[in-house]
Write a protein that holds these residues in place. Structure first.
Motif, short mmCIF file in Angstrom:
data_model
loop_
_atom_site.label_atom_id
_atom_site.label_comp_id
_atom_site.label_asym_id
_atom_site.label_seq_id
_atom_site.Cartn_x
_atom_site.Cartn_y
_atom_site.Cartn_z
N TYR A 70 -3.30 -1.96 0.56
CA TYR A 70 -4.25 -1.92 1.68
C TYR A 70 -5.68 -1.74 1.18
O TYR A 70 -6.62 -2.37 1.68
N GLN A 81 -7.56 -4.94 0.09
CA GLN A 81 -7.74 -6.05 1.02
C GLN A 81 -9.13 -6.66 0.91
O GLN A 81 -9.29 -7.89 0.83
N LYS A 121 3.41 -6.69 0.36
CA LYS A 121 2.82 -5.68 1.24
C LYS A 121 3.64 -4.39 1.22
O LYS A 121 3.09 -3.28 1.29
#
Length: 211
Positions: free
Chosen positions: A13, A16, A191
């Motif tokens: 995350y 990103q 992910k």
């Protein structure tokens, strides 16, 4: 049946924005040719990491007139040996020795393919970091990280000492110039490797064991 493998995690995350920004960064910003495929090698202790075998296989690739460039990052006490080998193999124009680098993510942003030709690696962190930045990964089967490399994410080198076979795998990988669509697919496929989710896996397993 008493063993559960939890693979290494990555700051999925958190990365990103660097991933999104990577498509606006030119390879020339770090001194590489903008139109040639860029291989990325990251690791300390290059004998164990298989750099010699990689250079020898790249010499075979170059002899076929295939264009490429390689960025070599990491610490090595005998760097003179590898630079001399590079010269002897006539690869000096293709390879840049960066050395230790605190901003490895900058190289993930501009690279097309990560190469991990290790003689031995329990699980090279580069494997999952590269995938999280959308890179295609070529790894030896001696890297435990090869377990997370299905064909859509990368290729496995069966024998890094087989120069011709290694070179063929590299040639296939060099066709994987990074583009936004494929890079996004690779990134999204890992992910579930975010550190927070891996930690949750460990906590859930620990709870079961306690019970």
């Amino acid at each position: 049946e008493r063993i559960k493998v939890i693979h290494n995690g990555v700051e999925w995350y958190k990365w990103q924005n660097p991933f999104n920004e990577s498509f606006d960064i030119c390879k020339s910003s770090l001194g590489f040719h903008p139109d040639l495929p860029l291989l990325l090698f990251v690791g300390n202790g290059w004998e164990r990491k298989g750099l010699k075998e990689l250079l020898e296989a790249l010499a075979v690739v170059k002899s076929k007139g295939i264009g490429f460039q390689l960025a070599v990052l990491g610490k090595e006490k005998n760097i003179k040996y590898y630079k001399e080998l590079t010269n002897n193999l006539k690869l000096s124009s293709n390879i840049k020795f960066v050395g230790p680098c605190k901003q490895v993510i900058s190289y993930y942003q501009i690279a097309d393919v990560a190469i991990i030709p290790s003689h031995y690696d329990p699980f090279a962190n580069v494997t999952i970091e590269a995938l999280a930045m959308g890179l295609y990964v070529i790894s030896s089967k001696n890297n435990g990280g090869s377990e997370v490399l299905p064909p859509q994410r990368g290729l496995i080198i069966d024998n890094i000492r087989d120069k011709e076979g290694f070179a063929f795998t590299l040639e296939e990988g060099l066709k994987k110039m990074k583009d936004k669509e494929n890079a996004s697919k690779i990134r999204n496929s890992v992910k579930d490797f975010d550190f927070s989710l891996k930690l949750e896996e460990i906590l859930q397993l620990s709870a079961k064991v306690t019970l």
